[in-house]
Structures are given as structure tokens and as C-alpha cells.
Design a protein around this motif. Structure first.
Motif, PDB file in Angstrom:
ATOM      1  N   ILE A   1       0.818  -1.218   0.000  1.00  0.00           N
ATOM      2  CA  ILE A   1       0.000   0.000   0.000  1.00  0.00           C
ATOM      3  C   ILE A   1       0.859   1.278   0.000  1.00  0.00           C
ATOM      4  O   ILE A   1       0.513   2.263  -0.657  1.00  0.00           O
ATOM      5  N   ASP A   2       2.000   1.268   0.721  1.00  0.00           N
ATOM      6  CA  ASP A   2       2.810   2.492   0.763  1.00  0.00           C
ATOM      7  C   ASP A   2       3.400   2.817  -0.609  1.00  0.00           C
ATOM      8  O   ASP A   2       3.416   3.974  -1.024  1.00  0.00           O
ATOM      9  N   THR A   3       3.875   1.796  -1.310  1.00  0.00           N
ATOM     10  CA  THR A   3       4.457   2.059  -2.638  1.00  0.00           C
ATOM     11  C   THR A   3       3.351   2.456  -3.623  1.00  0.00           C
ATOM     12  O   THR A   3       3.504   3.421  -4.384  1.00  0.00           O
ATOM     13  N   VAL A   4       2.233   1.752  -3.582  1.00  0.00           N
ATOM     14  CA  VAL A   4       1.107   2.101  -4.468  1.00  0.00           C
ATOM     15  C   VAL A   4       0.694   3.555  -4.208  1.00  0.00           C
ATOM     16  O   VAL A   4       0.515   4.351  -5.136  1.00  0.00           O
ATOM     17  N   GLY A   5       0.545   3.906  -2.927  1.00  0.00           N
ATOM     18  CA  GLY A   5       0.119   5.256  -2.557  1.00  0.00           C
ATOM     19  C   GLY A   5       1.111   6.320  -3.000  1.00  0.00           C
ATOM     20  O   GLY A   5       0.722   7.350  -3.555  1.00  0.00           O
ATOM     21  N   ARG A   6       2.390   6.050  -2.767  1.00  0.00           N
ATOM     22  CA  ARG A   6       3.407   7.043  -3.154  1.00  0.00           C
ATOM     23  C   ARG A   6       3.425   7.259  -4.662  1.00  0.00           C
ATOM     24  O   ARG A   6       3.512   8.384  -5.138  1.00  0.00           O
ATOM     25  N   ILE A   7       3.334   6.162  -5.426  1.00  0.00           N
ATOM     26  CA  ILE A   7       3.354   6.310  -6.895  1.00  0.00           C
ATOM     27  C   ILE A   7       2.071   7.003  -7.386  1.00  0.00           C
ATOM     28  O   ILE A   7       2.114   7.839  -8.286  1.00  0.00           O
ATOM     29  N   ALA A   8       0.945   6.671  -6.753  1.00  0.00           N
ATOM     30  CA  ALA A   8      -0.321   7.316  -7.151  1.00  0.00           C
ATOM     31  C   ALA A   8      -0.257   8.829  -6.902  1.00  0.00           C
ATOM     32  O   ALA A   8      -0.676   9.628  -7.740  1.00  0.00           O
ATOM     33  N   GLU A   9       0.310   9.214  -5.760  1.00  0.00           N
ATOM     34  CA  GLU A   9       0.435  10.651  -5.471  1.00  0.00           C
ATOM     35  C   GLU A   9       1.359  11.322  -6.481  1.00  0.00           C
ATOM     36  O   GLU A   9       1.105  12.411  -6.970  1.00  0.00           O
ATOM     37  N   ARG A  10       2.450  10.646  -6.805  1.00  0.00           N
ATOM     38  CA  ARG A  10       3.397  11.233  -7.765  1.00  0.00           C
ATOM     39  C   ARG A  10       2.717  11.418  -9.124  1.00  0.00           C
ATOM     40  O   ARG A  10       2.858  12.465  -9.753  1.00  0.00           O
ATOM     41  N   SER A  11       1.949  10.403  -9.541  1.00  0.00           N
ATOM     42  CA  SER A  11       1.263  10.500 -10.831  1.00  0.00           C
ATOM     43  C   SER A  11       0.291  11.687 -10.849  1.00  0.00           C
ATOM     44  O   SER A  11       0.241  12.450 -11.812  1.00  0.00           O
ATOM     45  N   ALA A  12      -0.477  11.837  -9.768  1.00  0.00           N
ATOM     46  CA  ALA A  12      -1.445  12.939  -9.711  1.00  0.00           C
ATOM     47  C   ALA A  12      -0.718  14.288  -9.682  1.00  0.00           C
ATOM     48  O   ALA A  12      -1.118  15.247 -10.351  1.00  0.00           O
ATOM     49  N   GLU A  13       0.373  14.358  -8.912  1.00  0.00           N
ATOM     50  CA  GLU A  13       1.102  15.637  -8.808  1.00  0.00           C
ATOM     51  C   GLU A  13       1.816  15.985 -10.117  1.00  0.00           C
ATOM     52  O   GLU A  13       1.918  17.151 -10.479  1.00  0.00           O
ATOM     53  N   LEU A  14       2.317  14.971 -10.827  1.00  0.00           N
ATOM     54  CA  LEU A  14       2.938  15.239 -12.139  1.00  0.00           C
ATOM     55  C   LEU A  14       1.895  15.828 -13.090  1.00  0.00           C
ATOM     56  O   LEU A  14       2.165  16.768 -13.835  1.00  0.00           O
ATOM     57  N   MET A  15       0.685  15.250 -13.043  1.00  0.00           N
ATOM     58  CA  MET A  15      -0.405  15.767 -13.888  1.00  0.00           C
ATOM     59  C   MET A  15      -0.735  17.207 -13.499  1.00  0.00           C
ATOM     60  O   MET A  15      -0.875  18.079 -14.361  1.00  0.00           O
ATOM     61  N   ARG A  16      -0.787  17.447 -12.188  1.00  0.00           N
ATOM     62  CA  ARG A  16      -1.127  18.795 -11.725  1.00  0.00           C
ATOM     63  C   ARG A  16      -0.062  19.816 -12.148  1.00  0.00           C
ATOM     64  O   ARG A  16      -0.375  20.954 -12.483  1.00  0.00           O
ATOM     65  N   ASN A  17       1.216  19.401 -12.127  1.00  0.00           N
ATOM     66  CA  ASN A  17       2.287  20.324 -12.539  1.00  0.00           C
ATOM     67  C   ASN A  17       2.078  20.831 -13.955  1.00  0.00           C
ATOM     68  O   ASN A  17       2.206  22.018 -14.218  1.00  0.00           O
ATOM     69  N   VAL A  18       1.765  19.894 -14.884  1.00  0.00           N
ATOM     70  CA  VAL A  18       1.579  20.366 -16.266  1.00  0.00           C
ATOM     71  C   VAL A  18       0.275  21.160 -16.421  1.00  0.00           C
ATOM     72  O   VAL A  18       0.192  22.076 -17.234  1.00  0.00           O
ATOM     73  N   MET A  19      -0.722  20.809 -15.615  1.00  0.00           N
ATOM     74  CA  MET A  19      -1.964  21.614 -15.641  1.00  0.00           C
ATOM     75  C   MET A  19      -1.630  23.052 -15.237  1.00  0.00           C
ATOM     76  O   MET A  19      -2.039  24.014 -15.884  1.00  0.00           O
ATOM     77  N   LEU A  20      -0.856  23.177 -14.148  1.00  0.00           N
ATOM     78  CA  LEU A  20      -0.524  24.517 -13.647  1.00  0.00           C
ATOM     79  C   LEU A  20       0.327  25.284 -14.650  1.00  0.00           C
ATOM     80  O   LEU A  20       0.143  26.485 -14.851  1.00  0.00           O
ATOM     81  N   GLU A  21       1.256  24.573 -15.299  1.00  0.00           N
ATOM     82  CA  GLU A  21       2.084  25.230 -16.334  1.00  0.00           C
ATOM     83  C   GLU A  21       1.204  25.810 -17.434  1.00  0.00           C
ATOM     84  O   GLU A  21       1.544  26.800 -18.060  1.00  0.00           O
ATOM     85  N   ALA A  22       0.071  25.133 -17.674  1.00  0.00           N
ATOM     86  CA  ALA A  22      -0.845  25.583 -18.723  1.00  0.00           C
ATOM     87  C   ALA A  22      -1.893  26.565 -18.179  1.00  0.00           C
ATOM     88  O   ALA A  22      -2.820  26.947 -18.881  1.00  0.00           O
ATOM     89  N   GLY A  23      -1.753  26.940 -16.911  1.00  0.00           N
ATOM     90  CA  GLY A  23      -2.678  27.909 -16.317  1.00  0.00           C
ATOM     91  C   GLY A  23      -3.985  27.308 -15.831  1.00  0.00           C
ATOM     92  O   GLY A  23      -4.974  28.012 -15.655  1.00  0.00           O
ATOM     93  N   LEU A  24      -4.008  25.988 -15.635  1.00  0.00           N
ATOM     94  CA  LEU A  24      -5.243  25.335 -15.178  1.00  0.00           C
ATOM     95  C   LEU A  24      -5.130  24.945 -13.713  1.00  0.00           C
ATOM     96  O   LEU A  24      -4.246  24.180 -13.342  1.00  0.00           O
ATOM     97  N   GLU A  25      -6.019  25.483 -12.903  1.00  0.00           N
ATOM     98  CA  GLU A  25      -6.027  25.135 -11.477  1.00  0.00           C
ATOM     99  C   GLU A  25      -7.375  24.516 -11.141  1.00  0.00           C
ATOM    100  O   GLU A  25      -8.403  25.174 -11.249  1.00  0.00           O
ATOM    101  N   TYR A  26      -7.362  23.242 -10.775  1.00  0.00           N
ATOM    102  CA  TYR A  26      -8.624  22.573 -10.436  1.00  0.00           C
ATOM    103  C   TYR A  26      -8.832  22.487  -8.921  1.00  0.00           C
ATOM    104  O   TYR A  26      -9.905  22.148  -8.466  1.00  0.00           O
TER     105      TYR A  26
END
Ligand code: PMV
Length: 317
Positions: free
Chosen positions: A224-249
Motif C-alpha cells: 500500500i505504501d508504494t502504491v500510494g506514493r506512486i499514485a500521489e506522484r502520478s497525480a502531482e505530475l499531472m497537476r504540474n503540467v496543468m498549472l504550467e498551462a494555467g489550469l487550477e482545479y
């Protein structure tokens, strides 16, 4: 009335961006878990006398953009199966739409399965997932239950979802309701804006695809810890490019709850992690035995708990 039921799915590894918008070919391979509390049930009746499709959702006749999207997918399927007749679609969504969660995955998966059933076509689950993808990207994963991988592929044939050989009944998703208002920019448009505007989009795609093998490995081992850490990283990577494009959800409240999750983890040593889609609500990932404690430590957050759900099934409407 008989219907097909499809459950919503939550991406543990996100897809965010399409290399072909016509057939919804993603830039990334994604991994999801199917939830058991939120779903859509849909019935399709073929009617040779109709001169246009009729779509009923939650007891009301659909019009406007929502109607157009359903009809587009019906037209795609008519072309695919070389059929001509229009149909009556009757669909019931449960509460999550009003809670602000996206419904396109379960809606288009149920619509696809119900249409295929109505015309009596013989289609296996792989092909069903390919056809569902033509309606909405994330719908391709909702054909299956449990833990699912959607291979990005390079054409219609090679882009499909597949159930992973993982049984993990203790896995839980906690759907928080942080802001129930409907999101302003749809995923469909948000993805395009991100590809056009985010300078590090290509790097994001590589980083995201690098997470596929470690995520599947951790799921197989029930870590669960590895799954959780990778899931958070995936979501945060997505959020980084959203923010670069000016999108804040996210809203300030989303960020506040993320801080609480981190502190529950460090202070109480509870394995609880978060993910999110194109909206302000978080989905927390943990195990059955920690649910009560997590809910006690987040007294102000509205939460609905979900276990792991199944794939397309028959249901009464
Ligand atoms: O295919 P759509 O329009 O439902 O887009 C889904 C995008 C995310 O939910 C943000 C990520 C994902 O992989 O489900």
C-alpha cells in the motif's frame, strides 16, 4: 427494465492528453481501480420507427451538449456495427455526479455495453473496451472490474484496457466531497490546453510512463505504501503540467486536506494517500482496517467509502 451497469474507476496512474482526439488515443498508459459505490445503469432499445435518438437521464430527456455527446457515440457504434436504426437510451446515474465526480467513465462504458447487448452483437471484453474508448477515454477502463491497465497503444486495435491478475479486497477508496460544484473546464478541453501550453508536457509523458511497471509490481505485492506514493506522484505530475498551462482545479480546501493527509501519515503512521482528477475532490487510498481511524482524524471532511468493484454486469433499472 433490464440494463447494463458500469462502475466508475479511479486512475492510480493518470492519463492526461490525447495523441488522437478522434479515437481517444492517450499519450500515457494508465492504471485504475474500479469502485463499487458509484455507477451508471443504462438500457438501450432499438426502434426502427424513430427518426432520431431519444436519451433519458435520471428521468429527464437530455438536450444540448450532453445529448450530442451520447448521440455521437451512438453514431460511432452504428458505423462500427454497420447499423442504421435509432434508439431510446434510458440511463440512471447514482449520486456522484452531484458530488462533483466525473461520470463519463461509467456512463460511456454502460452505454457501450447496453448498445452491444441491444443489437445482439458478440463482442469480447477487449473489444468492448476499445469501443467504449471511442465514447470517452476513461470509459475504456470501466469495462473491467478490479485493477485495470489501459495500454495506450498506437491505433484503435492496440489501445485497450485489460484486467490485471490482482485480488486485493482490503483496498479502499475514500471519496471526499470538498467542493460539489461542477468543474469549470472539462477534461477533454483541459487536456488539449495542457498539450498546447505546458512547456514540459513531453517530459511529463515520459515520467508518467516510467511509473507503469513499478505501479503494477507494487499492486501485485499489495504494498500500500508504494502504491500510494506512486499514485500521489502520478497525480502531482499531472497537476504540474496543468498549472504550467494555467489550469487550477484545486481549491484552498483541497490543499488543506492534502496537508492533513500528510500529517496523518507522519504523526499516526497510517498508510493513507491521495489522488485527484480534474476537480477539487480528493480520493484517499488506504486499507479496510484503517478506514475508521482516517475518518475520525478528518471529522470535517465528507467522505464516502468504496471497495473494489466489478466490471460490466446485468442490473435492473
Ligand atoms: O477520459 P476523460 O475525459 O474521462 O478524462 C479522464 C482524465 C482523468 O480523470 C483526470 C485521469 C484518468 O486517467 O482518469
Amino acid at each position: 427494465m433490464k440494463s447494463k451497469r458500469a462502475n466508475v474507476n479511479i486512475a492510480l496512474l493518470k492519463y492526461w492528453g490525447k495523441k488522437d482526439q478522434k479515437i481517444n488515443l492517450p499519450h500515457q498508459t494508465s492504471v485504475s481501480v474500479t469502485a463499487d459505490i458509484f455507477y451508471t445503469r443504462t438500457n438501450v432499445e432499438i426502434d426502427e420507427k424513430l427518426i432520431r435518438d431519444k436519451v433519458m437521464l435520471d428521468g429527464k430527456e437530455l438536450t444540448g451538449l450532453q445529448y450530442t455527446r451520447v448521440v455521437q457515440h451512438l453514431s460511432t457504434m452504428r458505423e462500427y456495427f454497420k447499423r442504421k436504426e435509432f434508439c431510446v437510451v434510458t440511463s440512471v446515474n447514482n449520486v456522484y455526479v452531484r458530488a462533483g465526480y466525473a461520470s463519463s467513465a461509467s456512463s460511456f462504458a454502460a452505454l457501450t455495453a447496453a448498445y452491444v447487448d441491444a443489437i445482439g452483437a458478440k463482442v469480447n471484453e477487449k473489444e468492448l473496451s476499445q469501443i467504449a474508448r471511442l465514447g470517452s477515454g476513461s470509459a475504456t477502463r470501466s469495462i473491467h472490474g478490479g485493477f485495470v491497465v489501459w495500454h495506450q497503444g498506437h491505433d484503435h486495435e492496440s489501445s485497450f484496457a485489460e484486467k490485471l491478475p490482482i485480488e486485493w479486497p482490503e483496498f479502499r477508496m475514500l471519496f471526499t466531497i470538498i467542493d460539489p460544484s461542477v468543474k469549470r473546464i472539462s477534461s477533454r478541453i483541459g487536456m488539449q490546453i495542457t498539450i498546447e501550453k505546458a512547456p514540459s508536457y513531453d517530459i511529463y509523458v515520459r515520467q508518467s510512463n516510467d511509473l507503469v511497471a513499478p505501479m503494477i509490481d507494487a499492486l501485485m505485492k499489495h504494498e500500500i505504501d508504494t502504491v500510494g506514493r506512486i499514485a500521489e506522484r502520478s497525480a502531482e505530475l499531472m497537476r504540474n503540467v496543468m498549472l504550467e498551462a494555467g489550469l487550477e482545479y484545486h481549491t484552498p480546501m483541497t490543499q488543506k486536506v492534502i496537508q492533513s493527509i500528510r500529517s496523518i501519515r507522519s504523526k499516526h503512521r497510517i498508510p493513507v494517500y491521495y489522488t485527484f482528477d480534474a476537480g477539487p475532490n480528493l480520493i484517499l487510498l488506504t486499507l479496510d482496517k484503517h478506514v475508521d481511524q482516517v475518518m475520525k482524524l478528518l471529522p470535517d471532511v465528507k467522505i464516502q467509502v468504496s471497495g473494489v468493484g466489478g466490471g460490466i454486469s446485468d442490473a435492473d433499472l
